[in-house]
Motif scaffolding. Structure first.
Motif, short mmCIF file in Angstrom:
data_model
loop_
_atom_site.label_atom_id
_atom_site.label_comp_id
_atom_site.label_asym_id
_atom_site.label_seq_id
_atom_site.Cartn_x
_atom_site.Cartn_y
_atom_site.Cartn_z
N TYR A 218 -50.39 6.45 11.91
CA TYR A 218 -49.53 6.90 10.81
C TYR A 218 -49.04 5.71 9.99
N VAL A 219 -48.68 4.63 10.65
CA VAL A 219 -48.25 3.44 9.93
C VAL A 219 -49.36 2.95 9.01
N SER A 220 -50.60 2.97 9.50
CA SER A 220 -51.74 2.55 8.69
C SER A 220 -51.92 3.44 7.46
N GLU A 221 -51.72 4.75 7.64
CA GLU A 221 -51.83 5.67 6.51
C GLU A 221 -50.76 5.37 5.46
N HIS A 222 -49.54 5.11 5.92
CA HIS A 222 -48.48 4.79 4.96
C HIS A 222 -48.73 3.43 4.31
N ARG A 223 -49.30 2.51 5.06
CA ARG A 223 -49.64 1.21 4.49
C ARG A 223 -50.61 1.37 3.32
N ALA A 224 -51.56 2.28 3.48
CA ALA A 224 -52.58 2.48 2.45
C ALA A 224 -51.98 3.00 1.14
N THR A 225 -50.84 3.71 1.25
CA THR A 225 -50.20 4.24 0.04
C THR A 225 -49.04 3.38 -0.43
N GLY A 226 -48.76 2.29 0.30
CA GLY A 226 -47.67 1.41 -0.08
C GLY A 226 -46.30 1.95 0.27
N GLU A 227 -46.25 2.92 1.18
CA GLU A 227 -44.98 3.55 1.55
C GLU A 227 -44.42 2.92 2.82
N THR A 228 -43.12 2.74 2.87
CA THR A 228 -42.47 2.26 4.07
C THR A 228 -42.66 3.26 5.21
N ALA A 229 -43.04 2.76 6.38
CA ALA A 229 -43.16 3.60 7.57
C ALA A 229 -41.91 3.42 8.42
N THR A 230 -41.40 4.53 8.94
CA THR A 230 -40.21 4.48 9.79
C THR A 230 -40.56 5.05 11.16
N VAL A 231 -40.34 4.25 12.18
CA VAL A 231 -40.65 4.61 13.57
C VAL A 231 -39.36 4.97 14.30
N LEU A 232 -39.40 6.05 15.06
CA LEU A 232 -38.28 6.38 15.95
C LEU A 232 -38.75 6.24 17.39
N ALA A 233 -38.24 5.22 18.05
CA ALA A 233 -38.55 4.95 19.46
C ALA A 233 -37.24 4.71 20.18
N HIS A 234 -36.78 5.68 20.95
CA HIS A 234 -35.51 5.57 21.65
C HIS A 234 -35.59 4.56 22.79
N PRO A 235 -34.60 3.70 22.95
CA PRO A 235 -34.61 2.79 24.11
C PRO A 235 -34.72 3.53 25.44
N ALA A 236 -33.95 4.59 25.63
CA ALA A 236 -33.99 5.32 26.90
C ALA A 236 -35.36 5.94 27.13
N CYS A 237 -35.92 6.55 26.10
CA CYS A 237 -37.23 7.19 26.23
C CYS A 237 -38.32 6.18 26.53
N MET A 238 -38.28 5.04 25.85
CA MET A 238 -39.29 4.01 26.05
C MET A 238 -39.22 3.42 27.46
N ARG A 239 -38.01 3.29 27.98
CA ARG A 239 -37.88 2.81 29.36
C ARG A 239 -38.39 3.85 30.35
N LEU A 240 -38.02 5.10 30.13
CA LEU A 240 -38.40 6.15 31.07
C LEU A 240 -39.90 6.45 31.03
N ALA A 241 -40.51 6.30 29.86
CA ALA A 241 -41.93 6.65 29.72
C ALA A 241 -42.82 5.73 30.53
#
Length: 270
Positions: A218-241
């Motif tokens: 998805y970031v790559s797709e937004h890069r192609a259009t020049g749009e800012t990409a926003t990622v949501l990655a929770h600290p708790a979720c990333m640790r638990l995953a």
């Protein structure tokens, strides 16, 4: 192009469904998350409930002191007071004609002020906001602007673009959010939490490494259009995953291919 990596952090007395699985607190996970991002020179924006400061002031002060961390507001109580409960029930009973998750307008304004004051007490001035569970109403944007906020990130939109609305820069989450799409804690393959979920990015859930690749696509797709990409990655979720392995890979990839910035540095393309 630019990419903003964000995460949401909740106070432990909130007793979310993730928290019983955590070894430690969400704020502790946030510190580790920020330290990992710093290894790759990646800034992060962490939206924290104001109550986090009351419960873990020293650790929040640690986040304030970190050069790669921007803190934002995530409500104070995250809709857990009796006022919120009553107003939410009114909204349900009236079919949305009266009431909302956020409480009455004066109470919502009070909660925003209380959150701002809590962060100021630990030396942080917050100008970015995300409501818990993306819950906002017709008053939220105007109240945030009136209280000095500049950036608002409640919209979840696969094709979302940064825009100006109600005197705020609206920064949509335009990559798949981790909490809804990564197997972790109570979200296991075959469980009701997974099988019954559907959102703007569909119904898919993935192992963390596959989610990471999905986000990068998805970031790559937004890069192609020049749009800012926003990622949501929770600290708790990333640790638990997977103990932050996928998050580490994500930071490494985005640091190499993009220009990570904090949410308050995002601007429109106008």
């Amino acid at each position: 192009m630019t990419v903003a990596i964000t995460g949401d952090v909740h106070h432990m007395s909130m007793e979310t469904r993730d928290q019983p699985y955590l070894d430690g607190t969400e704020v502790e996970a946030a510190v580790e998350y920020a330290e990992i991002a710093a290894e790759y020179g990646v800034p992060v924006t962490l939206f924290c409930t104001g109550r986090c400061i009351a419960e873990e002031p020293a650790l929040v002060e640690r986040l304030v002191s970190m050069a790669n961390v921007e803190l934002g507001g995530h409500n104070y109580w995250a809709f857990t007071t009796p006022v919120h409960s009553v107003w939410r029930a009114l909204g349900k009973a009236s079919g949305g004609r009266v009431g909302s998750w956020n409480g009455p307008r004066p109470f919502q304004s009070y909660e925003i002020r209380k959150t701002v004051a809590a962060f100021e007490a630990v030396g942080a001035r917050i100008t970015s906001w995300r409501d818990h569970a993306y819950r906002h109403d017709e008053h939220t944007a105007g109240l945030l602007a009136a209280h000095g906020f500049t950036h608002f990130s409640d919209a979840v939109e696969p094709d979302g673009t940064v825009r100006r609305e109600d005197d705020l820069t609206v920064v949509p989450i335009n990559t798949p959010p981790d909490h809804e799409h990564v197997y972790h804690a109570f979200r296991k393959p075959g469980t009701t939490a997974v099988e019954d979920f559907s959102g703007p990015f569909g119904t898919e859930s993935h192992q963390p490494e596959d989610w990471c690749e999905w986000v990068v696509d998805y970031v790559s797709e937004h890069r192609a259009t020049g749009e800012t990409a926003t990622v949501l990655a929770h600290p708790a979720c990333m640790r638990l995953a997977d103990g932050f392995d996928a998050f580490r890979d994500l930071c490494a990839t985005l640091a190499e291919e993009d220009e990570p910035i904090t949410l308050s540095d995002v601007t429109t393309n106008d």
